[in-house]
Design a protein around this motif. Sequence first.
Motif, PDB file in Angstrom:
ATOM      1  N   GLY A 133     -10.171   2.572  -0.335  1.00  0.00           N
ATOM      2  CA  GLY A 133      -9.152   1.631  -0.786  1.00  0.00           C
ATOM      3  C   GLY A 133      -8.263   2.104  -1.910  1.00  0.00           C
ATOM      4  O   GLY A 133      -7.248   1.470  -2.205  1.00  0.00           O
ATOM      5  N   TYR A 136      -4.896   3.312  -0.432  1.00  0.00           N
ATOM      6  CA  TYR A 136      -4.286   2.140   0.192  1.00  0.00           C
ATOM      7  C   TYR A 136      -3.661   1.235  -0.872  1.00  0.00           C
ATOM      8  O   TYR A 136      -2.551   0.722  -0.704  1.00  0.00           O
ATOM      9  N   THR A 200     -10.188   4.835   8.413  1.00  0.00           N
ATOM     10  CA  THR A 200      -9.562   5.124   7.113  1.00  0.00           C
ATOM     11  C   THR A 200      -8.791   6.447   7.103  1.00  0.00           C
ATOM     12  O   THR A 200      -8.441   6.943   6.035  1.00  0.00           O
ATOM     13  N   GLU A 203      -5.701   6.648   4.979  1.00  0.00           N
ATOM     14  CA  GLU A 203      -5.916   6.817   3.540  1.00  0.00           C
ATOM     15  C   GLU A 203      -6.135   8.288   3.194  1.00  0.00           C
ATOM     16  O   GLU A 203      -5.664   8.772   2.161  1.00  0.00           O
ATOM     17  N   ARG A 426      -9.740  -7.996  -2.018  1.00  0.00           N
ATOM     18  CA  ARG A 426      -9.924  -8.285  -0.595  1.00  0.00           C
ATOM     19  C   ARG A 426      -9.943  -9.792  -0.382  1.00  0.00           C
ATOM     20  O   ARG A 426     -10.562 -10.526  -1.162  1.00  0.00           O
ATOM     21  N   MET A 441      -6.460  -6.854   2.511  1.00  0.00           N
ATOM     22  CA  MET A 441      -6.424  -6.534   1.091  1.00  0.00           C
ATOM     23  C   MET A 441      -5.023  -6.747   0.544  1.00  0.00           C
ATOM     24  O   MET A 441      -4.040  -6.716   1.292  1.00  0.00           O
TER      25      MET A 441
END
Length: 450
Positions: A133, A136, A200, A203, A426, A441
Amino acid sequence: MFPEAVARYHDLLADQNLAAESISVLDEGLERAKLIFGGRRLSPYLRPHFVAESDFTRITDVCETVWSAIQKVKDAAILDNSIIDDLGLTPIERELATIDPGYAAVSPTARLDSFLTQSAYSFVELNGESPAGIAYADAAYDIFSSLPVMKAFTENFNVRALYGRRFMLEVLLSSYREFLGADPERPPHIAIVDLADVPTVKEFELFREYFEQAGYPSVICTPQQLEFDGRKLMFEGFEIDIVYKRLLVNEYLPIIEEYPALLNAYRAHAVCLVNSFRSKLIHKKALFAVLTDNKRAHLFSASELDSIHSHVPWTRIVRDEVTEYKGREVQLLDFVITNNERLVLKPNDDYGGHGITIGWNVDDEQWGKALDDALKNGDYLVQERVPTARETFPALTADGHMEFAEQLVDLDPLLFNGRVGSAFTRLSSTELANVTSGGGMVPTYIISKK
């Protein structure tokens, strides 16, 4: 929480032209940045999460204090097998944890998942192995800061973004310097390693782009593509100095014998692995059972114990034993079976909401079966319910319309070498706030009134 700020933002969205223009900019930004998780919009909301500067100062202090206690659990576990027993490491995980990564931090990068309400700040778990994350969130900051409604909002409020990739890069570099015991002679080569076709991948691409722009050659590869010649870890002729390990231990173990290059290079001290296999010590959810067990209180300072008691939920390994709950002795299984309205059962080592039973959402028969299954499994935890945060957000429907909906709000501070450097939030309409199980998110902005 900042009700005045939320009200102002939502008032601005009452302007249909401003809302429509903002939706268009959001969609264009998400499409351009390819902010997709498993084929879904990562941020299907038109408002970020706002946290007041005063609240974030307190959050930072709590996170860093609890983190210092977590580091002490690692230090003690290296010397005390009973702690490793309580954490629930398997024999192969124990073996991996004995390998010295070449730096002191148990998890140079970590994420504490939490809820902030008007009356409490509570953790629910820690991702200490491979927190996703960070990149992101950086991309989401760029998009949300460009929204017309956000620009109008900043006429009345100061806003501060928490970009995290720069901290992640510094964590990799500082870990490598400690690993070498000196400054490197050239910019180190970085490999971002995970299985193929994970959701992911985007990312990873954002990280690779950032690392290379900063002057550090970088690749994305799988453990199957790595080769080790006894001296250097390689990917298609690319010499690797640092592995940014996004690969989970649980996902590597089934293929570790067939593709041992990563392990062999790590064991030979030929590559700096961040986070290392040792991070499994604190990634286990039983970490919270160690933190909240009075028999381990001697490990921690007074300030650490205060933060643990105030912010870490009571947690125990599910087993037939006598334990302590709020100063009184209880038979654990009897306590669990009769208190489902305040308890959650969860597996010690899983993610994405798998295997969780929320006691207040099931009847007595279902709870009893869940407890029986947890006992048979042998690697389950029971955790006390914490106050959860909910806010109304402008959510985007599949056809692009906006509707206001109440969401569970999971605030996730990101720690880099034990210091809070970034965060994201989130959201979910269910009681499981994670992107893997269908949530979304939004970026977290720290704000104050002008």
